[in-house]
Structure formats: C-alpha cells, structure tokens
Design an enzyme around this catalytic site. Structure first.
Site, PDB file in Angstrom:
ATOM      1  N   PRO A  76      38.675 -25.287  16.867  1.00 14.50           N
ATOM      2  CG  PRO A  76      36.153 -25.660  16.903  1.00 14.50           C
ATOM      3  CD  PRO A  76      37.384 -26.179  15.846  1.00 14.50           C
ATOM      4  CD  GLU A 132      29.873 -33.141  12.781  1.00 13.36           C
ATOM      5  OE1 GLU A 132      30.430 -32.379  13.948  1.00 13.36           O
ATOM      6  OE2 GLU A 132      29.107 -31.496  12.108  1.00 13.36           O
ATOM      7  CG  ASP A 168      48.075  -2.709  17.721  1.00 15.66           C
ATOM      8  OD1 ASP A 168      47.491  -1.412  18.023  1.00 15.66           O
ATOM      9  OD2 ASP A 168      48.143  -3.444  17.354  1.00 15.66           O
TER      10      ASP A 168
END
Ligand code: ADE
Length: 250
Positions: free
Chosen positions: A94, A121, A174
């Site tokens: 992330p 983690e 697309d």
C-alpha cells in the site's frame, strides 16, 4: 514475457493463472508465469519467514533472507541490471506508487517482471531499499497480502502484450487508454423488457455510431470522473460543448 511471482501462498494463484486471459497468453506462449513459494528459501527447521519487529509493535515482519535468495535464484548472473536485461523487481505494498493504465503499459514493455507479495505488517525495509526496484499499490485500501494486487498487475500487463487479446483494438479502446471512460455497449436483443438499444447503433451508419460513442464517452467521463477530462485530448468542439455543460450545471 516471463513473470515470476514470489508469495507465501502460491495456491492462491492456481485458479486465476490457469483461466481466461492468463491461460490464453500461456497457451500462445506469449507469457510464462511462475509462482515461487518464499518459504522454500528458508533454511531453519520451522521454515520461518517472519519475525518480530525491532523496536516492538504489533504484527510480524517478513524476513529479508528468503526474499533476497528467492529473487537471486531467478537471476543467477547477479542482480546488477543493464540494458535489455532489466527486470523490474516490484513489491506490492500500500506504500507504493498508485497503479494505473500508464504503469501497466510501462511494465508491458519488459521481457521479465518479478512480483513480490508482501504480507503481515510489512516487509523488512532492506528488501525495499536494496532489492526491489519499484513498489506498487493498487489503491488506497489495505488488503491482507500482495497476492490479489499481483494478480491485478499481472492481468493489466498481460492483456497489453500484442497477440494476447482477441482483437488488438479492444485494448486501445479501453477506459483510461484514451483518458476517457468507455461508452455504453449493447448487444442483442434490440429490445429487452421494453428497454431499447439506442437507435443510432442499429443504423449501420459508422460515422454516426463513432460520433455517438465519442459523445457518450465524454459525457460519462464528465459525470463520473471529471478530473480525467483535464488530461484527455479533446477536439475544440468537444471542449466548447463541455464548457457549456459545465456552466449549465454550476
Ligand atoms: N498489500 C496490501 N494492500 C495492498 C494494496 N492496496 N496494494 C498493493 N499491495 C497491497
């Protein structure tokens, strides 16, 4: 293209990598997909892949040694990278740069990719600093591991490889490839439960159809993702239309 995926859960890839687009790409020998279990590169009795974080805190951190060794085994000549041999080593996290069609296109130009799926983690920072050449996030939300993100990235990249898709045109049209969202699509029947397909699509007039689609794409983008219009290439007529629509809705 060869894609090597390093994961603690290779079984998660079994279905997805042997179905649909991946199956087709592999069968056509356009892509070679390999999964590698990071745990195979542990050497202790318990096959330990993670450990407590230095400094304390919740959760476990993936140890560097098995990840370094797994990647090094993919490049026996050493990891120094040059010219045509460059092989991005991408950590899914992330914390990475936000994945986009542009990044998918960039990655589709390489002949090899390595995707490392993080877990727990986090991953020991030395993997990020001294092994990974890129970090990618698929969005601002936290998943339980990098496996689904690796599949997302691999799917978006593989479908851009020439010959993978049925018709070359389908990737070009697309959403995001043109910076506009896609126009509405219809197939038979011409009327379903009283809902008719827009007349123009049945007209057989290719010029009219193309104009209608373009207009629909612009309008849909304006309604749903107006920020995309800033970098879209629009005709002066379209720009004028948009400025009129914007003043009407303000
Ligand atoms: N791992 C966990 N969440 C992720 C995300 N959003 N993108 C990439 N890797 C992840």
């Amino acid at each position: 293209m060869q894609i090597d995926i390093l994961t603690l859960f290779p079984q998660m890839f079994e279905g997805p990598l042997t179905t649909g687009i991946f199956k087709r790409a592999v069968n056509r020998e356009l892509v070679q997909l390999n999964t590698h279990n990071i745990r195979d590169w542990t050497h202790d009795k318990h096959h330990t892949v993670d450990d407590y974080p230095y400094g304390g805190g919740a959760g476990m951190v993936l140890k560097p040694e098995p990840i370094f060794q797994a990647v090094e085994a993919l490049k026996p000549g050493g990891l120094q990278q040059q010219g045509a041999d460059i092989m991005p080593i991408i950590l899914l996290t992330p914390q990475g740069r936000l994945f986009s069609q542009q990044i998918a296109f960039e990655l589709s130009q390489y002949s090899r990719l390595v995707l490392i799926c993080g877990h727990y983690e986090g991953v020991d920072e030395r993997v990020i600093e001294y092994l990974a050449t890129d970090e990618i996030s698929i969005g601002d939300y936290v998943l339980s591991g990098g496996e689904l993100p690796a599949m997302v990235v691999a799917d978006a990249v593989v479908r851009l490889i020439p010959g993978v898709l049925g018709s070359e045109a389908s990737a070009v049209d697309d959403s995001y490839a043109t910076d506009l969202l896609e126009y509405p699509q219809y197939t038979r029947p011409p009327e379903y439960r009283g809902w008719a397909v827009p007349e123009v699509l049945l007209s057989g007039n290719h010029g009219e159809v193309a104009r209608w689609r373009r207009e629909q794409a612009v309008l849909r983008t304006l309604r749903r993702r107006p920020e995309l219009l800033n970098k879209a290439s629009l005709s002066s007529e379209e720009k004028y239309l948009l400025s009129k629509l914007k003043t009407l809705t303000e």
